[in-house]
Design a protein around this motif. Structure first.
Motif, mmCIF file in Angstrom:
data_model
loop_
_atom_site.group_PDB
_atom_site.id
_atom_site.type_symbol
_atom_site.label_atom_id
_atom_site.label_comp_id
_atom_site.label_asym_id
_atom_site.label_seq_id
_atom_site.Cartn_x
_atom_site.Cartn_y
_atom_site.Cartn_z
ATOM 1 N N ALA A 1 -9.931 1.441 -2.525
ATOM 2 C CA ALA A 1 -10.267 0.023 -2.686
ATOM 3 C C ALA A 1 -11.784 -0.166 -2.733
ATOM 4 C CB ALA A 1 -9.661 -0.781 -1.541
ATOM 5 N N LYS A 2 -12.500 0.576 -1.877
ATOM 6 C CA LYS A 2 -13.963 0.462 -1.835
ATOM 7 C C LYS A 2 -14.611 0.966 -3.118
ATOM 8 C CE LYS A 2 -14.293 0.940 3.200
ATOM 9 N NZ LYS A 2 -14.698 1.841 4.324
ATOM 10 N N THR A 3 -14.005 1.942 -3.746
ATOM 11 C CA THR A 3 -14.575 2.534 -4.965
ATOM 12 C C THR A 3 -13.951 1.953 -6.236
ATOM 13 O OG1 THR A 3 -13.015 4.384 -4.672
ATOM 14 C CG2 THR A 3 -15.263 4.705 -3.864
ATOM 15 N N ASN A 4 -13.161 0.876 -6.066
ATOM 16 C CA ASN A 4 -12.556 0.162 -7.199
ATOM 17 C C ASN A 4 -11.581 1.008 -8.012
ATOM 18 O OD1 ASN A 4 -14.002 -2.301 -6.737
ATOM 19 N ND2 ASN A 4 -15.816 -1.363 -7.670
ATOM 20 N N PHE A 5 -10.922 1.947 -7.350
ATOM 21 C CA PHE A 5 -9.921 2.755 -8.040
ATOM 22 C C PHE A 5 -8.491 2.393 -7.610
ATOM 23 C CE2 PHE A 5 -13.428 5.987 -8.489
ATOM 24 C CZ PHE A 5 -13.456 5.957 -9.881
ATOM 25 N N GLU A 6 -8.352 1.390 -6.767
ATOM 26 C CA GLU A 6 -7.035 1.060 -6.203
ATOM 27 C C GLU A 6 -6.016 0.720 -7.293
ATOM 28 O OE1 GLU A 6 -5.198 -1.986 -2.825
ATOM 29 O OE2 GLU A 6 -6.995 -2.536 -3.944
ATOM 30 N N SER A 7 -6.463 0.028 -8.325
ATOM 31 C CA SER A 7 -5.532 -0.397 -9.374
ATOM 32 C C SER A 7 -5.545 0.526 -10.584
ATOM 33 C CB SER A 7 -5.857 -1.829 -9.812
ATOM 34 O OG SER A 7 -7.189 -1.910 -10.296
ATOM 35 N N HIS A 8 -6.211 1.668 -10.459
ATOM 36 C CA HIS A 8 -6.195 2.636 -11.561
ATOM 37 C C HIS A 8 -4.792 3.235 -11.672
ATOM 38 C CE1 HIS A 8 -6.962 6.277 -13.888
ATOM 39 N NE2 HIS A 8 -8.073 5.699 -14.289
ATOM 40 N N MET A 9 -4.349 3.501 -12.871
ATOM 41 C CA MET A 9 -2.976 3.951 -13.093
ATOM 42 C C MET A 9 -2.627 5.182 -12.264
ATOM 43 S SD MET A 9 -0.140 3.365 -14.646
ATOM 44 C CE MET A 9 -0.539 2.300 -16.028
ATOM 45 N N PHE A 10 -3.477 6.238 -12.317
ATOM 46 C CA PHE A 10 -3.175 7.469 -11.590
ATOM 47 C C PHE A 10 -3.167 7.239 -10.077
ATOM 48 C CE2 PHE A 10 -5.234 9.911 -15.303
ATOM 49 C CZ PHE A 10 -4.038 9.875 -16.005
ATOM 50 N N ARG B 1 5.336 -1.788 -2.998
ATOM 51 C CA ARG B 1 5.575 -2.853 -3.986
ATOM 52 C C ARG B 1 4.300 -3.659 -4.244
ATOM 53 N NH1 ARG B 1 10.157 -5.354 -6.218
ATOM 54 N NH2 ARG B 1 9.314 -6.569 -7.959
ATOM 55 N N ARG B 2 3.487 -3.872 -3.207
ATOM 56 C CA ARG B 2 2.228 -4.610 -3.387
ATOM 57 C C ARG B 2 1.302 -3.859 -4.331
ATOM 58 N NH1 ARG B 2 -2.841 -5.133 -2.137
ATOM 59 N NH2 ARG B 2 -2.967 -3.127 -1.068
ATOM 60 N N VAL B 3 1.200 -2.536 -4.114
ATOM 61 C CA VAL B 3 0.352 -1.721 -4.990
ATOM 62 C C VAL B 3 0.884 -1.779 -6.420
ATOM 63 C CG1 VAL B 3 -0.406 0.634 -5.504
ATOM 64 C CG2 VAL B 3 -0.399 -0.172 -3.138
ATOM 65 N N PHE B 4 2.194 -1.674 -6.560
ATOM 66 C CA PHE B 4 2.805 -1.684 -7.892
ATOM 67 C C PHE B 4 2.523 -3.005 -8.604
ATOM 68 C CE2 PHE B 4 6.390 -2.749 -10.665
ATOM 69 C CZ PHE B 4 6.398 -1.647 -11.511
ATOM 70 N N ASP B 5 2.686 -4.118 -7.879
ATOM 71 C CA ASP B 5 2.516 -5.427 -8.496
ATOM 72 C C ASP B 5 1.083 -5.687 -8.956
ATOM 73 O OD1 ASP B 5 5.181 -6.037 -8.187
ATOM 74 O OD2 ASP B 5 4.913 -7.122 -6.297
ATOM 75 N N MET B 6 0.099 -5.005 -8.340
ATOM 76 C CA MET B 6 -1.294 -5.249 -8.720
ATOM 77 C C MET B 6 -1.787 -4.299 -9.822
ATOM 78 S SD MET B 6 -3.434 -3.769 -5.458
ATOM 79 C CE MET B 6 -5.000 -4.143 -6.211
ATOM 80 N N LEU B 7 -0.938 -3.368 -10.243
ATOM 81 C CA LEU B 7 -1.346 -2.478 -11.330
ATOM 82 C C LEU B 7 -1.500 -3.280 -12.622
ATOM 83 C CD1 LEU B 7 0.937 0.668 -10.782
ATOM 84 C CD2 LEU B 7 -1.522 0.507 -10.397
ATOM 85 N N PRO B 8 -2.634 -3.131 -13.320
ATOM 86 C CA PRO B 8 -2.817 -3.893 -14.567
ATOM 87 C C PRO B 8 -1.857 -3.451 -15.666
ATOM 88 C CG PRO B 8 -4.598 -2.317 -14.258
ATOM 89 C CD PRO B 8 -3.804 -2.312 -12.996
ATOM 90 N N GLU B 9 -1.477 -2.177 -15.645
ATOM 91 C CA GLU B 9 -0.504 -1.642 -16.590
ATOM 92 C C GLU B 9 0.481 -0.766 -15.833
ATOM 93 O OE1 GLU B 9 -2.245 0.419 -19.833
ATOM 94 O OE2 GLU B 9 -3.704 -1.153 -20.259
ATOM 95 N N ARG B 10 1.706 -0.706 -16.332
ATOM 96 C CA ARG B 10 2.723 0.109 -15.655
ATOM 97 C C ARG B 10 3.336 1.050 -16.673
ATOM 98 N NH1 ARG B 10 5.056 -5.471 -13.226
ATOM 99 N NH2 ARG B 10 3.361 -5.833 -11.744
ATOM 100 N N ASP B 11 3.348 2.322 -16.331
ATOM 101 C CA ASP B 11 3.944 3.304 -17.228
ATOM 102 C C ASP B 11 5.257 3.810 -16.639
ATOM 103 O OD1 ASP B 11 3.103 4.839 -15.128
ATOM 104 O OD2 ASP B 11 1.826 6.175 -16.309
#
Length: 596
Positions: A151-160, A179-189
C-alpha cells in the motif's frame, strides 16, 4: 547476433577467451544456458569469468543468479548474489523467487528483509513473489506486513500483487479482506477471479462461490482448467448435478487440452452427485489415468456401497498402476460400506503380511469400521488394543458409532471414556453415548450424560438437509419453523404419513431419544430435516424426476424407512447423500441394502 565464441561456450562448454571476451559474448552464453537449463555449461562459463578475472556488471551478475535458479542450484545462485558488489531489484527478486518456488520460504522472507535493509525498493514482482512465501502459524501477520508495504509503495492494486494478496488472505481464512482486495483491483483477469472463487470454496462457502462464478462468467470471464476444477469441487459438495452437467458441457465446448486433474474432478463430482454411470464414463474415456483417477473411481463406488465393483476395479488397477495409501483406504472403505467384511479383511491381512509402509492409523480405522458394521465389536476392540499405532479419536469414534448401531453398552462405555478423555469438548461423543443409553432404555444414564454436556458447555450440531430446485438451494433444519412454505409442508407431510402407514410403514420410535409418550415421539420424528426436504421435493417436482437430497449428518433409521416407503408408494426415485455415503432409493429398496 551472437558471436561464434558465445555459441561455442553455450553449446559445447568451451571457454570464452578471457579478458578479450566482450560483454555480449558472456551474455549470449549465459542466456543460452538459461534457455537450455544447462547447469554444467553454465558453470563452465562462470568459471571462465572467474579465471579471466572478469567482473560482470550488475546485469550479467543477475543473469548468472537467474541461470543457477533456473537450474535448481540455489546455493550457487546465493553465492553469486552475495558476491555481487552491487545488486538491483531484479537480482534480489530472482533469488527470492528461487527460494519461494523451491519451498524454502523462511530463506525467501529472510532475504526479502535483507533487501529492504539494503535500501532496495521492491517492485510488483518482488511483492507478489514474497507473498507466496508467507506460510506457517504467522502467515496472516506476514501477509498483512507485506500488504502494508504494498500500500505504501502503491502496488496494492497491481494485478500481480493484488492476485497474490487475495489468494493468501483467502487461504488464511480471511475472505472479507480477500474480497476487499479483489474489489479494488482496476482490472480482473482469470487468475484473480479464480483465486477469489477458490477462497470461498476453501472455506466451504460453496453457494457464494457458485454465485460469484455466475457473475464473472456473465461478465465475460475467461475460464481455465483451474477455474473449472475449483468450481467442480464446490458443486461436488453441493451435489448440484444440473450445474455439474453444465460445467462439463462448458469444458467440452471450450476444447481445453486434456488435463488428468480436471477429469479426476469430473469423476469425483459425478459420483458425489449420485451419477456413478457418468463417473465411469469419464474414467473409461480418459487416454491416460493417474493413481488419483483410479482412487476417485474407487471412492465413488465405495461411497455408493457397491463393494463388489470396488474389489473388481482394485484388482484391475494393480495390473496398470501401483496402488498407494489412498487406494487401500478407498478399498477398505468400499468393503465396509458394501458389507464385504471377509474380502476387506483378506486385503488388509495381505498388506500387513507384506509389511507395506503405506499402512497408517486411517487404514486401521477402516478395518475397525468394517468389523464394527458387521457387529464384531470385541474383535474390533482387540485390534485397537494391539495395533502398532496409538489409537486416534477417529478410531475410538468409529467403534463407538458401531456400538450405537448394535446397542452394545459395555464396549461403548470403554470407547466413550477414551473419547471423553481425549476430546472433552466434542459434543458428538456425548450424543452417541446418550443415544446408546436411550436405545437400551437406560434413562438415568441418558440424563447423566446430558447433564455432563451442560457442565462442559458442549452442544450438538443441528441436523439440516437441503434440496436444489430451479437453481435455488432450499435448506431445512430439524423441526423447521422459518421456511416460507412451512404450513404447506406440514400439511403435506401429514397426508404422506397417512398414505405410508396404510402401505405398512411403522415409525421407528427408538430414533427418538427422549423419555416421552409414543404420540409425541411420532410428532418429533416428522420434524426431521430429511423428511421435510423429501416432502418439499414431492410437492415441487414433476412425476418421474429424481428427488435429490443432501444431509449434513447420518440419516436415521426412521427417515431411511420413510424414504423407502415414499419411493414405493409414490413411484419416485430418491437420491440421498448423508455424511457418510449415498442412498439411492427406488420401489421400496435402497442400494445400501439397509447396511450403513
Amino acid at each position: 547476433m551472437c558471436s561464434a565464441a558465445a555459441r561455442r561456450a553455450a553449446t559445447s562448454g568451451l571457454a570464452v577467451p578471457g579478458v578479450e571476451a566482450r560483454f555480449h559474448d558472456y551474455d549470449a552464453a549465459v542466456t543460452s544456458c538459461i534457455d537450455r537449463r544447462a547447469l554444467r555449461e553454465g558453470r563452465q562459463v562462470h568459471a571462465q569469468m572467474v579465471k579471466a578475472r572478469y567482473r560482470p556488471p550488475v546485469y550479467l551478475g543477475t543473469r548468472l543468479v537467474i541461470m543457477y535458479v533456473k537450474c535448481d542450484a540455489l546455493d550457487d545462485a546465493r553465492n553469486v548474489l552475495d558476491g555481487m558488489p552491487e545488486r538491483n531489484v531484479v537480482s534480489w527478486t530472482a533469488m527470492i523467487s528461487g527460494y519461494s518456488q523451491s519451498g524454502r520460504h523462511p530463506e525467501a522472507l529472510e532475504l526479502f528483509i535483507r533487501m529492504l535493509r539494503a535500501g532496495c525498493k521492491p517492485n510488483e514482482f518482488t511483492l507478489a513473489t514474497v507473498l507466496t512465501s508467507c506460510s506457517g502459524p504467522q502467515s496472516i501477520h506476514q501477509v498483512k506486513q507485506v500488504h502494508s508495504l504494498a500500500a505504501k509503495t502503491n502496488f496494492e492494486s497491481h494485478m500481480f500483487v493484488g492476485s497474490s494478496l487475495l489468494d493468501m488472505y483467502a487461504k488464511s481464512g480471511n475472505i472479507q479482506e480477500a474480497r476487499r482486495v479483489f474489489d479494488m483491483l482496476p482490472e480482473r483477469d482469470t487468475v484473480s477471479c479464480t483465486a477469489i472463487i477458490s477462497g470461498y470454496v476453501h472455506l466451504g462457502l460453496d453457494e457464494e462461490a457458485l454465485d460469484l462464478f455466475r457473475q464473472f462468467y456473465s461478465a465475460g470471464m475467461r475460464c481455465n482448467y483451474v477455474t473449472f476444477m475449483t468450481l467442480l469441487t464446490s458443486l461436488s459438495r453441493l451435489a448440484s448435478l444440473d450445474y455439474g452437467k453444465q460445467v462439463h458441457g462448458l469444458i467440452l465446448r471450450k476444447e481445453l487440452p486434456f488435463f488428468v486433474v480436471l477429469q479426476n474432478s469430473l469423476i469425483d463430482m459425478y459420483s458425489k452427485c449420485g451419477k456413478l454411470l457418468y463417473s465411469r464414463r469419464v474414467f473409461d474415456y480418459m487416454p491416460q489415468r493417474s493413481a488419483i483417477s483410479w482412487n476417485a473411481m474407487l471412492m465413488g463406488y465405495g461411497r455408493h456401497g457397491v463393494g463388489l465393483e470396488v474389489v473388481q476395479l482394485f484388482r484391475t488397477m494393480t495390473e496398470e498402476v501401483k496402488p498407494d495409501s489412498v487406494t487401500l483406504l478407498a478399498v477398505l472403505s468400499g468393503c465396509s460400506h458394501g458389507g464385504l467384511v471377509d474380502e476387506g479383511l483378506d486385503i488388509f491381512d495381505l498388506i500387513v503380511k507384506e509389511q507395506n509402509a503405506i499402512l497408517s492409523t486411517v487404514h486401521y480405522g477402516c478395518v475397525i469400521d468394517l468389523l464394527g458394521r458387521a457387529g464384531r465389536l470385541q474383535k474390533a476392540l482387540d485390534l485397537i488394543e494391539n495395533m502398532p499405532f496409538e489409537p486416534t479419536p477417529a478410531i475410538w469414534g468409529s467403534l463407538l458409532g458401531a456400538c450405537r448401531v448394535h446397542v452394545n453398552v459395555s464396549v461403548a462405555e470403554v470407547a466413550a471414556q477414551k473419547l471423553l478423555d481425549m476430546e472433552p469438548g466434542n459434543a458428538g461423543n456425548y450424543v452417541i453415548l446418550s443415544n446408546i443409553y436411550a436405545a437400551a432404555g437406560m434413562w438415568k444414564d441418558v440424563f447423566r450424560v446430558r447433564k455432563l454436556m451442560l457442565e462442559k458447555t458442549v452442544s450438538k450440531e443441528p441436523g439440516q438437509s437441503w434440496i436444489i430446485l430451479d437453481k435455488v438451494i432450499h435448506t431445512f433444519h430439524s423441526s423447521e419453523r422459518f421456511h416460507p412454505s412451512k404450513k404447506d409442508i406440514d400439511a403435506k407431510i401429514k397426508e404422506l404419513y397417512i398414505d405410508l402407514k396404510a402401505a405398512g410403514f411403522v415409525p421407528d420410535l427408538s430414533c427418538v431419544l427422549h423419555d416421552v409418550d409414543d404420540e409425541q415421539k411420532e410428532r418429533m420424528l416428522l420434524g426431521h430435516s430429511e423428511k421435510l426436504a423429501i416432502t418439499f421435493g414431492l410437492m415441487n417436482t414433476p412425476p418421474g424426476l429424481t428427488i435429490r437430497i443432501m444431509k449434513n449428518l447420518r440419516i436415521c433409521v426412521d427417515c431411511h424407512n420413510f424414504a423407502k416407503f415414499v419411493s414405493k408408494v409414490y413411484g419416485r426415485e430418491i437420491s440421498l447423500r448423508d455424511k457418510n455415503r449415498f442412498h439411492l432409493l427406488a420401489d421400496g429398496a435402497c442400494t445400501c441394502g439397509d447396511y450403513w
